[in-house]
Design an enzyme around this catalytic site. Sequence first.
Site, PDB file in Angstrom:
ATOM      1  N   ARG A  58      27.899  24.628  38.343  1.00  0.00           N
ATOM      2  CA  ARG A  58      28.827  25.836  37.803  1.00  0.00           C
ATOM      3  C   ARG A  58      28.647  26.094  35.957  1.00  0.00           C
ATOM      4  O   ARG A  58      28.411  27.274  35.692  1.00  0.00           O
ATOM      5  CB  ARG A  58      29.991  25.852  37.851  1.00  0.00           C
ATOM      6  N   GLN A  88      42.429  33.298  34.538  1.00  0.00           N
ATOM      7  CA  GLN A  88      42.173  32.501  35.642  1.00  0.00           C
ATOM      8  C   GLN A  88      40.615  31.799  35.600  1.00  0.00           C
ATOM      9  O   GLN A  88      40.479  30.880  36.478  1.00  0.00           O
ATOM     10  CB  GLN A  88      42.523  33.010  37.035  1.00  0.00           C
ATOM     11  N   ASP A  91      35.398  30.343  32.869  1.00  0.00           N
ATOM     12  CA  ASP A  91      33.923  30.461  32.089  1.00  0.00           C
ATOM     13  C   ASP A  91      34.523  30.808  30.628  1.00  0.00           C
ATOM     14  O   ASP A  91      35.737  30.910  30.362  1.00  0.00           O
ATOM     15  CB  ASP A  91      33.220  31.595  32.671  1.00  0.00           C
ATOM     16  N   HIS A 106      43.577  28.071  34.460  1.00  0.00           N
ATOM     17  CA  HIS A 106      42.946  27.062  35.377  1.00  0.00           C
ATOM     18  C   HIS A 106      41.902  26.183  35.025  1.00  0.00           C
ATOM     19  O   HIS A 106      41.145  25.600  35.439  1.00  0.00           O
ATOM     20  CB  HIS A 106      42.236  27.928  36.643  1.00  0.00           C
ATOM     21  N   GLY A 171      40.276  42.424  37.767  1.00  0.00           N
ATOM     22  CA  GLY A 171      39.344  41.709  38.571  1.00  0.00           C
ATOM     23  C   GLY A 171      39.971  40.330  39.011  1.00  0.00           C
ATOM     24  O   GLY A 171      39.328  39.257  39.052  1.00  0.00           O
ATOM     25  N   THR A 172      41.319  40.545  39.714  1.00  0.00           N
ATOM     26  CA  THR A 172      41.771  39.441  40.316  1.00  0.00           C
ATOM     27  C   THR A 172      42.306  39.967  41.408  1.00  0.00           C
ATOM     28  O   THR A 172      43.083  40.949  41.550  1.00  0.00           O
ATOM     29  CB  THR A 172      42.878  38.601  39.603  1.00  0.00           C
TER      30      THR A 172
HETATM   31  N1  NAD Z   1      34.090  33.193  36.683  1.00  0.00           N
HETATM   32  C1  NAD Z   1      35.025  32.242  36.840  1.00  0.00           C
HETATM   33  O1  NAD Z   1      35.451  31.484  36.139  1.00  0.00           O
HETATM   34  C2  NAD Z   1      35.363  32.304  38.330  1.00  0.00           C
HETATM   35  C3  NAD Z   1      34.449  32.475  39.271  1.00  0.00           C
HETATM   36  C4  NAD Z   1      34.755  32.633  40.743  1.00  0.00           C
HETATM   37  C5  NAD Z   1      36.328  31.593  40.934  1.00  0.00           C
HETATM   38  N2  NAD Z   1      36.861  31.338  40.006  1.00  0.00           N
HETATM   39  C6  NAD Z   1      38.247  30.688  40.179  1.00  0.00           C
HETATM   40  O2  NAD Z   1      38.592  31.319  41.453  1.00  0.00           O
HETATM   41  C7  NAD Z   1      40.045  31.648  41.508  1.00  0.00           C
HETATM   42  C8  NAD Z   1      40.232  33.111  42.067  1.00  0.00           C
HETATM   43  O3  NAD Z   1      40.988  33.886  42.005  1.00  0.00           O
HETATM   44  P1  NAD Z   1      40.589  35.303  41.347  1.00  0.00           P
HETATM   45  O4  NAD Z   1      41.566  36.243  41.464  1.00  0.00           O
HETATM   46  O5  NAD Z   1      40.261  35.335  39.861  1.00  0.00           O
HETATM   47  O6  NAD Z   1      39.086  35.594  42.127  1.00  0.00           O
HETATM   48  P2  NAD Z   1      38.983  36.040  43.559  1.00  0.00           P
HETATM   49  O7  NAD Z   1      37.647  35.898  43.864  1.00  0.00           O
HETATM   50  O8  NAD Z   1      39.947  35.810  44.379  1.00  0.00           O
HETATM   51  O9  NAD Z   1      39.071  37.839  43.245  1.00  0.00           O
HETATM   52  C9  NAD Z   1      38.141  38.348  42.678  1.00  0.00           C
HETATM   53  C10 NAD Z   1      38.538  40.095  42.446  1.00  0.00           C
HETATM   54  O10 NAD Z   1      37.685  40.663  41.770  1.00  0.00           O
HETATM   55  C11 NAD Z   1      37.336  42.014  42.125  1.00  0.00           C
HETATM   56  N3  NAD Z   1      35.993  42.182  41.947  1.00  0.00           N
HETATM   57  C12 NAD Z   1      34.845  41.613  42.381  1.00  0.00           C
HETATM   58  N4  NAD Z   1      33.742  42.308  41.661  1.00  0.00           N
HETATM   59  C13 NAD Z   1      34.470  42.994  40.725  1.00  0.00           C
HETATM   60  C14 NAD Z   1      33.814  43.857  39.692  1.00  0.00           C
HETATM   61  N5  NAD Z   1      32.648  43.914  39.292  1.00  0.00           N
HETATM   62  N6  NAD Z   1      34.756  44.417  38.902  1.00  0.00           N
HETATM   63  C15 NAD Z   1      35.950  44.552  39.020  1.00  0.00           C
HETATM   64  N7  NAD Z   1      36.743  43.679  40.087  1.00  0.00           N
HETATM   65  C16 NAD Z   1      35.938  43.119  40.772  1.00  0.00           C
HETATM   66  C17 NAD Z   1      37.774  41.420  43.709  1.00  0.00           C
HETATM   67  O11 NAD Z   1      37.857  42.887  44.259  1.00  0.00           O
HETATM   68  C18 NAD Z   1      38.827  40.665  43.804  1.00  0.00           C
HETATM   69  O12 NAD Z   1      39.957  41.480  43.722  1.00  0.00           O
HETATM   70  C19 NAD Z   1      40.625  31.472  40.034  1.00  0.00           C
HETATM   71  O13 NAD Z   1      41.522  30.404  40.263  1.00  0.00           O
HETATM   72  C20 NAD Z   1      39.388  31.134  39.363  1.00  0.00           C
HETATM   73  O14 NAD Z   1      39.548  29.796  38.585  1.00  0.00           O
HETATM   74  C21 NAD Z   1      36.535  31.450  38.608  1.00  0.00           C
END
Ligand code: NAD
Length: 228
Positions: A58, A88, A91, A106, A171-172
């Site tokens: 990651r 959350q 990155d 997180h 984006g959550t």
């Molecule tokens: N980049 C990162 O740091 C990363 C990546 C994956 C998971 N996580 C972890 O996973 C957990 C997940 O919870 P979450 O709610 O953040 O993620 P989630 O995966 O549960 O939800 C992602 C949300 O983003 C939306 N989405 C996807 N692509 C999009 C785009 N291009 N534009 C706008 N919206 C978009 C989806 O419809 C969804 O509602 C967190 O605790 C986090 O720490 C982090």
Amino acid sequence: MSKKKLVVLSGAGVSAESGLKTFRDSDGLWEGYNIEDVATPRAWRKDPQLVLDFYNYRRKNVLDAQPNAAHFGLAELEKDFNVTIITQNIDDLHERAGSTNVLHLHGEIFKMRSERDHELVYEIKGDIKMGDTAEDGQQLRPHIVWFEEPVPMIEEAVPVVMNADIFVVVGTSLVVYPAAGLVNYAPLNIPKYIIDKRIPYTSELMNITTIEKPATEGVRELIALLLR
Ligand SMILES: NC(=O)c1ccc[n+]([C@@H]2O[C@H](COP(=O)([O-])OP(=O)(O)OC[C@H]3O[C@@H](n4cnc5c(N)ncnc54)[C@H](O)[C@@H]3O)[C@@H](O)[C@H]2O)c1
């Protein structure tokens, strides 16, 4: 006149267009892994090497990724607003886009800590290996809040949301608690905006504008609405 306080709650969707996958979009798997196998204290006890490999990978992904227009747009809002980003995400793309006030609920992929003492936290850009130890002689682990672990930063986040003048969710999926519960602390009458490819369910929130678009486009629209 002092700037209005704009508070953003961001999730994996804001980084999706930077090439970092969300996990709920891919059938509950995160880059092909079951969350239980890589992101829980149980996983760490059972197979720490697998957990380290997962987060080492990651970390490389994040190093290779660049902030996108959504991160940059939110950073630009600091010119007109007093912005706090509660993310959350693990990155650092908000920071690399220029946001100066980012609270990571997180944890952070570029930090590691002693598996016993949560206060012994260090920066890390490369890999964490089995046998790497903190000052207390304990194995180092990623500085990440795993599922089923307490979320200490929530204490800092709640008053920030309670004092917001404008609240933005981007984006959550709003299914991971306690982070998702933060929306309920936003004052009833302030303007709220939700940006998501698929708007998540929220109960009884007042004054919501939904922007059902990818984060890059959605943030552009948000800025136009806010600066209108
Ligand atoms: N980049 C990162 O740091 C990363 C990546 C994956 C998971 N996580 C972890 O996973 C957990 C997940 O919870 P979450 O709610 O953040 O993620 P989630 O995966 O549960 O939800 C992602 C949300 O983003 C939306 N989405 C996807 N692509 C999009 C785009 N291009 N534009 C706008 N919206 C978009 C989806 O419809 C969804 O509602 C967190 O605790 C986090 O720490 C982090």
